[in-house]
Design an enzyme around this catalytic site. Structure first.
Site, PDB file in Angstrom:
ATOM      1  N   GLU A 140       0.826  -1.204   0.000  1.00  0.00           N
ATOM      2  CA  GLU A 140       0.000   0.000   0.000  1.00  0.00           C
ATOM      3  C   GLU A 140       0.865   1.261   0.000  1.00  0.00           C
ATOM      4  OE1 GLU A 140      -4.067  -0.729   1.807  1.00  0.00           O
ATOM      5  OE2 GLU A 140      -3.326   0.876   3.081  1.00  0.00           O
ATOM      6  N   HIS A 143       6.591 -26.968  -1.022  1.00  0.00           N
ATOM      7  CA  HIS A 143       5.886 -28.078  -1.666  1.00  0.00           C
ATOM      8  C   HIS A 143       4.726 -27.594  -2.525  1.00  0.00           C
ATOM      9  CE1 HIS A 143       8.125 -31.199   0.573  1.00  0.00           C
ATOM     10  NE2 HIS A 143       8.363 -30.149   1.339  1.00  0.00           N
ATOM     11  N   LYS A 190     -14.016   0.567  -3.727  1.00  0.00           N
ATOM     12  CA  LYS A 190     -15.084   1.028  -2.815  1.00  0.00           C
ATOM     13  C   LYS A 190     -16.146   1.787  -3.595  1.00  0.00           C
ATOM     14  CE  LYS A 190     -12.028   1.774   1.128  1.00  0.00           C
ATOM     15  NZ  LYS A 190     -11.430   2.801   1.964  1.00  0.00           N
TER      16      LYS A 190
HETATM   17  O1  PA5 Z   1      -3.136   1.693   5.887  1.00  0.00           O
HETATM   18  C1  PA5 Z   1      -4.252   2.150   5.704  1.00  0.00           C
HETATM   19  O2  PA5 Z   1      -4.494   3.357   5.775  1.00  0.00           O
HETATM   20  C2  PA5 Z   1      -5.428   1.242   5.404  1.00  0.00           C
HETATM   21  O3  PA5 Z   1      -5.043  -0.065   5.232  1.00  0.00           O
HETATM   22  C3  PA5 Z   1      -6.440   1.312   6.531  1.00  0.00           C
HETATM   23  O4  PA5 Z   1      -5.829   0.894   7.720  1.00  0.00           O
HETATM   24  C4  PA5 Z   1      -7.661   0.433   6.251  1.00  0.00           C
HETATM   25  O5  PA5 Z   1      -8.226   0.763   5.018  1.00  0.00           O
HETATM   26  C5  PA5 Z   1      -8.695   0.600   7.349  1.00  0.00           C
HETATM   27  O6  PA5 Z   1      -9.057   1.951   7.486  1.00  0.00           O
HETATM   28  P1  PA5 Z   1      -9.809   2.503   8.756  1.00  0.00           P
HETATM   29  O7  PA5 Z   1      -8.939   2.307   9.953  1.00  0.00           O
HETATM   30  O8  PA5 Z   1     -10.036   3.937   8.456  1.00  0.00           O
HETATM   31  O9  PA5 Z   1     -11.090   1.723   8.873  1.00  0.00           O
END
Ligand code: PA5
Length: 453
Positions: free
Chosen positions: A290, A311, A425
């Site tokens: 990310e 494996h 989303k």
């Molecule tokens: O690293 C990030 O920002 C994302 O992976 C969020 O942690 C994830 O989308 C969850 O978001 P939130 O804590 O706002 O529900």
């Protein structure tokens, strides 16, 4: 103090040494950009000083809440996704008994997770278990608006209120969210839940050392002070080594993976020979995927658990397309000891191993595999820690976070945003007919040719 060692000898045949040296210099420059807050996304750098900034009062508060919960529950359901889920799970699974839920005596609540998927079966099965158990909920969402945990929370809150009554349910729910924004914050205020704050300047995937990770880890019975101490000591070690102009494992790792990327090794597989690190790899995958996968760039973070996956994936890694490098997390010493017994009849022909520890065999598997994969043109970075403990996990977490920030800057991307996550989303909301998405709903329904399920 630093307990992390890095070995790069098995990448040297694949890169030009002077390129590595120049990338180490670039990593050092990007480190300065991070700590001077002169790079992209610099409003999300709170994680850098977090292990030292977190107050004793906050730690005491987290531990007290964890202890109170432990006295009245058998299960804590932690609701969250992505960065609001993986860090806690990584640490709990790394430190916990492999079969904790089957142990006769459980000193601490079993931590279960929800809100990390949209599975009807998963939630139904969970509710069946919770029908018969004493439980509490920790709901975690920095934005307070993420759909997956919001759905799970609505369902579990409903269950909890039916089971204990509205008043008692309120004492069994803890919310971890923004200090003022988001639906979860509003709900928590209205219901009067105990809340902890996710700091503004710490993004989800860098938040394991905030209450997001610390509360579930404390509930599971692990020492969060040691975890934070490991991270803090590592931060101090890195700061000093930068002042002294010494090369350190963070710079070496960031430079090595970028050097390999530049030679066409586009996939980094994190490999562990200790199955308890499976979720640590998942946490690392999210952190790097990310943070770096942007603008058509980025090393693809993958993971495997060896020898299990030798494996299944071993053939490809040894012999398939040559675009992979491996980063092995090697653990010097396991926390338990088990030896292979001798057998009088030796029908399985294993007596040559009699008396050896299982770990010795595992280490030989690790060494043999690294050599085989290097021979098969898979370069190898090896990162070692003395043992799996709160302290060393704190060090590793900080090590990977810092290397990730540096590495993202080296690639020329902002490692602290995640604009690409919105695309799915928006489609999902449009398909579900969420108010405010009317135009998108019309477009997407035309595109798929029907109204959805
Ligand atoms: O690293 C990030 O920002 C994302 O992976 C969020 O942690 C994830 O989308 C969850 O978001 P939130 O804590 O706002 O529900």
């Amino acid at each position: 103090m630093n307990n992390i060692r890095i070995e790069l000898s098995n990448i040297m045949g694949f890169i030009v040494e002077k390129d590595l040296a120049s990338l180490q210099q670039s990593a050092s420059n990007q480190y300065q950009n991070l700590i001077n807050k002169t790079g992209q996304g610099n409003e999300f750098l709170g994680w850098i000083t977090l292990p030292g900034d977190i107050s004793d009062n906050m730690i005491d508060d987290i531990i007290n809440v964890a202890e109170t919960i432990s006295t009245k529950t058998e299960i804590m359901v932690v609701i969250g996704i992505g960065g609001s889920y993986l860090g806690a799970r990584a640490v709990i699974e790394a430190l916990g008994h492999s079969f904790y839920e089957l142990q006769e005596q459980q000193e601490h609540p079993l931590v279960l997770f929800a809100g990390q998927n949209i599975s009807e079966k998963y939630l139904t099965d969970l509710l069946h278990i919770l029908d018969k158990k004493e439980y509490a909920i920790t709901v975690i969402s920095k934005s307070g608006t993420t759909t997956e945990p919001a759905i799970a929370f609505r369902i579990l809150k409903n269950h909890l209120e039916h089971k204990y009554g509205v008043q008692e349910a309120r004492h069994r729910i803890i919310a971890i969210t923004d200090k003022e924004k988001g639906a979860l914050k509003q709900l928590a205020d209205e219901e009067g839940y105990k809340t902890f704050v996710v700091p503004d300047d710490v993004g989800g995937r860098y938040s394991v050392l905030t209450p997001v990770g610390l509360l579930p880890i404390a509930v599971a019975g692990f020492d969060i002070r040691k975890l934070l101490k490991g991270a803090k000591d590592f931060w101090e070690y890195i700061s000093k080594s930068m002042v002294d102009n010494d090369l350190n494992p963070v710079l070496e790792y960031a430079a090595a993976r970028n050097a390999l990327y530049q030679t066409g090794k586009k996939i980094e597989m994190m490999i562990s020979y200790d199955p308890e690190l499976f979720y640590f790899t998942e946490w690392w995958k999210q952190l790097y995927g990310e943070s770096e996968g942007k603008e058509g760039k980025g090393i693809f973070p993958a993971g495997a658990s060896f020898t299990t996956d030798l494996h299944s994936m071993g053939q490809y890694i040894q012999d398939g397309e040559r675009h992979i490098f491996e980063t092995v997390i090697s653990v010097d010493k396991p926390v338990s000891e088990l030896r292979i017994p001798s057998d009088e009849n030796n029908l399985d022909k294993l007596n040559y191993l009699a008396g050896k520890r299982i770990h010795e065999v595992n280490i030989m598997a690790e060494t043999g595999t690294i050599l085989a994969h290097v021979d098969g043109n898979v370069p190898n970075i090896k990162i070692s820690i003395p043992e799996i403990s709160e302290y060393n996990l704190g060090q590793l977490i900080y090590f990977f976070e810092m290397a990730c920030g540096i590495s993202g800057y080296m690639l020329g991307v902002n490692p602290f945003d995640q604009p690409g996550v919105e695309a799915y989303k928006n489609n999902m909301f449009a398909l579900l007919g969420k108010p405010g998405y009317e135009k998108e709903t019309e477009t997407i329904r035309k595109r798929i040719g029907h109204e959805g399920p």
